[in-house]
Structures are given as structure tokens and as C-alpha cells.
Write an enzyme that holds these catalytic residues in place. Sequence first.
Site, PDB file in Angstrom:
ATOM      1  N   ASP A 137      19.548  52.634  73.458  1.00 52.47           N
ATOM      2  CA  ASP A 137      19.500  51.181  73.476  1.00 52.47           C
ATOM      3  C   ASP A 137      18.633  50.643  74.615  1.00 52.47           C
ATOM      4  O   ASP A 137      18.428  51.322  75.625  1.00 52.47           O
ATOM      5  CB  ASP A 137      20.909  50.603  73.609  1.00 52.47           C
ATOM      6  N   LYS A 138      18.188  49.424  74.453  1.00 57.02           N
ATOM      7  CA  LYS A 138      17.328  48.774  75.444  1.00 57.02           C
ATOM      8  C   LYS A 138      17.910  48.876  76.855  1.00 57.02           C
ATOM      9  O   LYS A 138      17.215  49.254  77.806  1.00 57.02           O
ATOM     10  CB  LYS A 138      17.135  47.298  75.074  1.00 57.02           C
TER      11      LYS A 138
END
Length: 300
Positions: A137-138
Site C-alpha cells: 500500500d501507498k
Amino acid sequence: MTDSYSFTINNETGRIDKFLTEKISNLSRTRVQELIKEKDILVNGKPVKGAYKINQNDEISVTIPPKAPLSLEPENLHLDIIYEDNDVIVVNKPQGMVVHPSAGHPDHTLVNGLLYHTQELAKSPEGFRPGIVHRIDKDTSGLLMVAKNDLARQSLENQLANKTNKREYLAIVHGNFDNLSGVIDAPIGRNPNNRKQMAVNPKGKTARTHFEVLEQFKDYALVKCILETGRTHQIRVHMKYIGHPLAGDPLYGPKKTLKGHGQFLHAATLGFEQPTSHKWLEFSVQVPKIFQEQLEKLRK
């Protein structure tokens, strides 16, 4: 190609964005709000606000213009390359960086940085994910393996599918544990009540996470999580499911949490078989500074 839809409201009620996401497949509420702002959604021939509530006999027209194609531009993002050979790259992704371009993140992604670093990246079926075989994820930091050619991509994807690689994460979570280790075996699918979230869902895909408590603090704990499968948001969903959501997680955690830039989750160790030599490769990286500083505060 532009898509157009029209609806007449009969007995339906509620917000227009919720109504349209139920009527038009693959249309998110975020996308509906974008179309409303662009005046591509009209009610009785007039634009409306995002919170508009539908009424009986409303005539709704929706025009969905084609999205501009993603362009992959090389960018010098000063990537932290941990290892590289003729087949693979291992990169330490910083927190806050998206892995590949999308409509909401057209540039400044890991892929943009990889394209600046090398022209040797495996092709991807979608076109905008060259070299990418798995994602984090970011706001999750840490190690990713990248394929430089098709043989390497196939090998790494097979290892992921066959669960023969090694992926260990460190996470700060809420609460203290009675059981210091365990396995969370619970299927994950889309949350039927929130399209932005994943959730433990009987209709979802098989998901298994092993966890081990490394340290316990007041109201928090440091946990090692080992992925057996790799579902979207798997660790974040599974830890919430057992009552220990990740600290700092804006999507699955409580509002009262540790301050940071998103969830305190770090892909610390990555191991896999080198696609050509079949030699086992394993790498570990330290948690980022903000993670380490938070640990030191908790220890005090």
C-alpha cells in the site's frame, strides 16, 4: 468511448452517489462525485451537488467520458535499490509512494522511478505495471521484488502463487495480546458496506496471516506478521478482525491513534528464489525513521 446512462426514480431513496454505484457496475462513489463536479451527471436536466438526495420521478442522466490513457514517464525519484541482477530488482519503497500509476496517481510512482533507473522491466498485461509482480500500500514502507524480464516475472508470480517466497512485516497495533502468536485464517473480500474497504467476508478469497508479538507497550504492541497469501490490505484487515487494528491506519483503525503518515506497517524481510540460478535470496531493511521514533516513545 463515452458511456451514457439514464434512470427514472420510482421508489428509490437516498443519496445520488449511493444510488448510481448500485446501478452502474465498476463506478465508485468517488468517481460519481468527480462526474458531479464536472457536471456530467444531471438531474432533471440540471447539475446537482454531491450530497443530493433523489426524489420520486427524478430523471437522472449520466455521461462517463473516456479517461485519458496513463502515460509512463521516467522520473528520477532516487529509489533505494537494495539488490539488482539481470533478472530482478529489490527496492525499499518509502512510505507515501504509490507502486504504479492509476487515475488518481498518474505520476511520482515507484514505476516512474523504475523506468528512470532501467529500461529492462518485464511487460505487464495492463501496460502500466511494468516489472510489478506484487504491491504494498501507498503508506506501507519496505521491500518489493521487481521483474526485469518475462522469465523472471513468471518465476516470481509462481512463487507468490505457490507460497514459496518469504514476506515478513513489522506493525505497531492497538492493544495488548494474551496469545503471543497465532494464525489468522479468514477469507477477505470487498466490504459490502464500504467500497473503499476490504473485510473478512465468507464469500471472499482465502487469506492466512501468521503473527508473533515482539514487544508490548501501554495500549500498543509491536507485531511481526508473515503473509502466507497476499490479499489487498490483508494485514490491516486481519489485525482489525482480531481486535488489534494497526496504529495510524486511516481506513481500518480508530480515530484516537498514533500520529504519523498512515499505518505503521513495514515490509521488513523479503526472500525468494532467484529465477535463473535458483539460489535463495533474502533481504531485510530497518523500519523508517518515523516508525523507529514512535517505537522509542512507546518504550519510554
